[in-house]
Design an enzyme around this catalytic site. Structure first.
Site, mmCIF file in Angstrom:
data_model
loop_
_atom_site.group_PDB
_atom_site.id
_atom_site.type_symbol
_atom_site.label_atom_id
_atom_site.label_comp_id
_atom_site.label_asym_id
_atom_site.label_seq_id
_atom_site.Cartn_x
_atom_site.Cartn_y
_atom_site.Cartn_z
ATOM 1 N N GLN A 91 13.315 52.947 -17.478
ATOM 2 C CA GLN A 91 13.660 51.973 -18.575
ATOM 3 C C GLN A 91 15.053 52.010 -18.535
ATOM 4 O O GLN A 91 15.748 51.078 -19.484
ATOM 5 C CB GLN A 91 13.258 52.932 -19.833
ATOM 6 C CG GLN A 91 11.553 52.927 -19.891
ATOM 7 C CD GLN A 91 11.270 53.859 -21.209
ATOM 8 O OE1 GLN A 91 11.128 53.188 -22.295
ATOM 9 N NE2 GLN A 91 11.165 55.226 -21.096
ATOM 10 N N HIS A 109 13.710 47.218 -17.722
ATOM 11 C CA HIS A 109 14.599 46.658 -18.751
ATOM 12 C C HIS A 109 15.976 46.112 -18.215
ATOM 13 O O HIS A 109 16.864 46.069 -19.137
ATOM 14 C CB HIS A 109 14.788 47.951 -19.741
ATOM 15 C CG HIS A 109 13.503 48.312 -20.801
ATOM 16 N ND1 HIS A 109 13.487 49.500 -21.137
ATOM 17 C CD2 HIS A 109 12.380 47.757 -20.845
ATOM 18 C CE1 HIS A 109 12.418 49.620 -21.828
ATOM 19 N NE2 HIS A 109 11.618 48.464 -21.415
ATOM 20 N N ASN A 201 10.280 66.975 -20.526
ATOM 21 C CA ASN A 201 11.297 66.214 -21.667
ATOM 22 C C ASN A 201 11.730 67.594 -22.127
ATOM 23 O O ASN A 201 11.239 68.620 -22.149
ATOM 24 C CB ASN A 201 10.289 65.518 -22.493
ATOM 25 C CG ASN A 201 11.222 64.386 -23.116
ATOM 26 O OD1 ASN A 201 11.785 63.569 -22.234
ATOM 27 N ND2 ASN A 201 11.408 64.332 -24.398
ATOM 28 N N ALA A 219 16.009 68.142 -17.539
ATOM 29 C CA ALA A 219 15.543 67.325 -16.447
ATOM 30 C C ALA A 219 16.280 67.779 -15.010
ATOM 31 O O ALA A 219 15.453 67.948 -14.012
ATOM 32 C CB ALA A 219 15.730 65.855 -16.348
HETATM 33 C C1 BV8 Z 1 8.299 43.419 -25.876
HETATM 34 C C2 BV8 Z 1 17.586 47.544 -22.659
HETATM 35 C C3 BV8 Z 1 6.858 41.695 -26.090
HETATM 36 C C4 BV8 Z 1 18.465 47.440 -23.583
HETATM 37 C C5 BV8 Z 1 15.762 48.537 -23.918
HETATM 38 C C6 BV8 Z 1 8.134 45.972 -34.103
HETATM 39 C C7 BV8 Z 1 9.184 45.174 -34.299
HETATM 40 C C8 BV8 Z 1 9.765 44.406 -33.279
HETATM 41 C C9 BV8 Z 1 9.337 44.937 -31.827
HETATM 42 C C10 BV8 Z 1 8.470 46.020 -31.752
HETATM 43 C C11 BV8 Z 1 7.889 46.443 -32.846
HETATM 44 N N1 BV8 Z 1 6.791 47.323 -32.577
HETATM 45 C C12 BV8 Z 1 6.944 47.436 -30.953
HETATM 46 C C13 BV8 Z 1 7.867 46.523 -30.763
HETATM 47 C C14 BV8 Z 1 8.171 46.127 -29.322
HETATM 48 C C15 BV8 Z 1 9.751 46.683 -29.153
HETATM 49 C C16 BV8 Z 1 9.485 48.039 -29.380
HETATM 50 O O1 BV8 Z 1 8.802 48.986 -28.652
HETATM 51 N N2 BV8 Z 1 10.338 48.427 -30.526
HETATM 52 C C17 BV8 Z 1 10.480 49.804 -30.787
HETATM 53 C C18 BV8 Z 1 11.979 50.217 -31.115
HETATM 54 C C19 BV8 Z 1 9.414 50.021 -31.813
HETATM 55 N N3 BV8 Z 1 9.612 46.486 -27.379
HETATM 56 C C20 BV8 Z 1 10.079 45.327 -26.938
HETATM 57 O O2 BV8 Z 1 10.738 44.383 -27.575
HETATM 58 C C21 BV8 Z 1 9.934 45.130 -25.600
HETATM 59 N N4 BV8 Z 1 9.305 43.909 -25.294
HETATM 60 O O3 BV8 Z 1 7.502 44.169 -26.423
HETATM 61 O O4 BV8 Z 1 7.925 42.154 -25.344
HETATM 62 C C22 BV8 Z 1 6.423 40.304 -25.515
HETATM 63 C C23 BV8 Z 1 5.197 39.876 -25.259
HETATM 64 C C24 BV8 Z 1 5.042 38.778 -24.784
HETATM 65 C C25 BV8 Z 1 6.035 37.952 -24.612
HETATM 66 C C26 BV8 Z 1 7.414 38.254 -24.749
HETATM 67 C C27 BV8 Z 1 7.888 39.501 -25.288
HETATM 68 C C28 BV8 Z 1 11.306 45.256 -24.978
HETATM 69 C C29 BV8 Z 1 11.672 46.602 -25.025
HETATM 70 C C30 BV8 Z 1 13.043 46.791 -24.223
HETATM 71 C C31 BV8 Z 1 14.306 46.789 -25.100
HETATM 72 N N5 BV8 Z 1 15.424 47.112 -24.254
HETATM 73 N N6 BV8 Z 1 16.867 48.670 -22.910
HETATM 74 C C32 BV8 Z 1 19.821 48.459 -23.410
HETATM 75 O O5 BV8 Z 1 19.660 49.540 -22.907
HETATM 76 O O6 BV8 Z 1 20.792 48.053 -24.186
HETATM 77 S S1 BV8 Z 1 14.914 49.686 -24.489
HETATM 78 C C33 BV8 Z 1 16.000 51.182 -24.362
HETATM 79 O O7 BV8 Z 1 15.343 51.967 -25.443
HETATM 80 C C34 BV8 Z 1 15.778 51.913 -23.206
HETATM 81 O O8 BV8 Z 1 15.761 51.150 -22.124
HETATM 82 C C35 BV8 Z 1 14.670 52.668 -23.618
HETATM 83 O O9 BV8 Z 1 13.502 52.115 -23.390
HETATM 84 C C36 BV8 Z 1 14.642 52.648 -25.142
HETATM 85 C C37 BV8 Z 1 15.240 54.306 -25.432
HETATM 86 O O10 BV8 Z 1 14.317 54.950 -24.895
HETATM 87 P P1 BV8 Z 1 14.213 56.125 -24.119
HETATM 88 O O11 BV8 Z 1 15.017 56.036 -22.727
HETATM 89 O O12 BV8 Z 1 13.345 57.117 -24.319
HETATM 90 O O13 BV8 Z 1 15.687 56.968 -24.629
HETATM 91 P P2 BV8 Z 1 15.713 58.035 -26.053
HETATM 92 O O14 BV8 Z 1 16.986 58.338 -26.187
HETATM 93 O O15 BV8 Z 1 14.902 57.200 -27.209
HETATM 94 O O16 BV8 Z 1 14.990 59.334 -25.617
HETATM 95 C C38 BV8 Z 1 15.450 60.186 -24.777
HETATM 96 C C39 BV8 Z 1 14.515 61.277 -24.313
HETATM 97 O O17 BV8 Z 1 15.019 61.953 -23.445
HETATM 98 C C40 BV8 Z 1 14.404 62.175 -25.736
HETATM 99 O O18 BV8 Z 1 13.075 62.294 -25.882
HETATM 100 C C41 BV8 Z 1 15.186 63.470 -25.381
HETATM 101 O O19 BV8 Z 1 14.554 64.752 -26.052
HETATM 102 C C42 BV8 Z 1 15.067 63.597 -23.731
HETATM 103 N N7 BV8 Z 1 15.989 64.212 -23.349
HETATM 104 C C43 BV8 Z 1 17.463 64.143 -23.571
HETATM 105 N N8 BV8 Z 1 18.163 64.922 -22.834
HETATM 106 C C44 BV8 Z 1 17.149 65.408 -21.725
HETATM 107 C C45 BV8 Z 1 16.061 64.768 -21.998
HETATM 108 N N9 BV8 Z 1 15.075 65.185 -21.437
HETATM 109 C C46 BV8 Z 1 15.267 65.921 -20.150
HETATM 110 N N10 BV8 Z 1 16.435 66.397 -19.988
HETATM 111 C C47 BV8 Z 1 17.354 66.167 -20.555
HETATM 112 N N11 BV8 Z 1 18.658 66.562 -20.412
#
Ligand code: BV8
Length: 230
Positions: A91, A109, A201, A219
């Site tokens: 991602q 992504h 995680n 990690a």
């Molecule tokens: C789609 C690029 C459909 C951008 C990214 C309600 C309203 C609107 C939309 C939605 C909705 N419900 C669902 C959706 C869909 C939406 C979505 O899921 N929204 C969420 C917020 C609810 N999804 C989308 O829009 C996707 N597209 O659904 O399209 C469609 C269908 C047909 C036709 C057209 C369209 C697209 C989603 C992609 C968005 N872009 N990235 C950028 O980077 O600027 S997402 C971005 O956020 C990341 O890429 C990643 O995916 C996400 C963050 O998540 P994580 O990677 O998990 O990071 P996070 O910080 O959250 O967590 C880190 C974890 O690591 C933690 O758990 C932590 O404990 C752990 N950690 C920390 N340190 C360590 C560790 N683990 C191990 N070791 C460590 N040291």
């Protein structure tokens, strides 16, 4: 390792945290007081292209300051030594898996080091800033945008990802909070395929209950450990 034929790995921002790249949950998901969900959207780009380009220009420039950590390196070594089918789906939009040496790699992504022309859709390598007068190589217009999948946009190579998930016998999710779909739903597809599902995680993710096993810890320690146990 010998018992597995088809391994799929999903990574999120947590795998790059120890390399010094902020996760999305850091400073509770804000960038310069903007919610990331509000900056990483096509609407935001329409409304304020300068702000959105700045968001990506800063992150692209920041890649020069970071290097892959032991988790990235362990995944690259594992791919080289594994004789079965292997796919790493990330991602993340950083290039740390690329620099570590993984080859069967999908950036679902998008990537900070690429841009695409909104006139032709062509994807270009992009190492420096994109400004409002940056011209694309394909049609020499100023319609370049970051090659990033924003919220509401379709992630990349989903067919290839699902066909790997539907036939995998081991699914490992690393460093993702399980908030964002469709990535957060991959574990269910792996479960349907009868795969062993493991989450590595720092803390249980939102989707923790869907995983058969959890490995809690950083990690850079837990990924090399787990992969060498296969
Ligand atoms: C789609 C690029 C459909 C951008 C990214 C309600 C309203 C609107 C939309 C939605 C909705 N419900 C669902 C959706 C869909 C939406 C979505 O899921 N929204 C969420 C917020 C609810 N999804 C989308 O829009 C996707 N597209 O659904 O399209 C469609 C269908 C047909 C036709 C057209 C369209 C697209 C989603 C992609 C968005 N872009 N990235 C950028 O980077 O600027 S997402 C971005 O956020 C990341 O890429 C990643 O995916 C996400 C963050 O998540 P994580 O990677 O998990 O990071 P996070 O910080 O959250 O967590 C880190 C974890 O690591 C933690 O758990 C932590 O404990 C752990 N950690 C920390 N340190 C360590 C560790 N683990 C191990 N070791 C460590 N040291």
């Amino acid at each position: 390792m010998g018992q597995y034929r088809n391994i799929v790995v999903l990574t999120g921002a947590g795998i790059s945290a120890e390399s010094g790249i902020n996760t999305f949950r850091d400073n509770n998901g804000l960038w310069e007081n903007h919610r990331i969900e509000d900056v990483a959207t096509p609407e935001a780009f329409q409304r304020d292209p300068v702000l959105v380009q700045k968001f990506y220009n800063l992150r692209r420039a920041g890649l020069k300051e970071v290097v892959p950590n032991n988790a990235h390196k362990a995944l690259a070594e594992f791919e080289k030594s594994f004789s079965g089918d292997f796919l790493l789906v990330t991602q993340n939009v950083d290039d740390l898996h690329d620099r570590a040496g993984n080859e069967k790699l999908i950036h679902m992504h998008g990537e900070l080091l690429k841009s695409h022309c909104t006139t032709t859709g062509q994807v270009h390598r992009q190492s420096d800033d994109i400004s409002s007068d940056s011209r694309c190589l394909c049609c020499n217009t100023t319609t370049l945008r970051p090659h990033i999948v924003w919220f509401g946009e379709m992630p990349l190579q989903m067919e290839a990802i699902y066909s790997a998930l539907e036939t995998c016998d081991l699914f490992i999710s690393i460093g993702t909070s399980g908030n964002v779909y469709p990535a957060a739903g991959f574990v269910e597809v792996a479960n349907q395929a009868g795969a062993r599902t493991v989450e590595i995680n720092l803390e249980p993710s939102r989707g923790a209950d869907a995983f058969a096993e959890a490995v809690i810890g950083p990690a850079s320690i837990k990924v090399p450990e787990f992969l060498s146990s296969l």
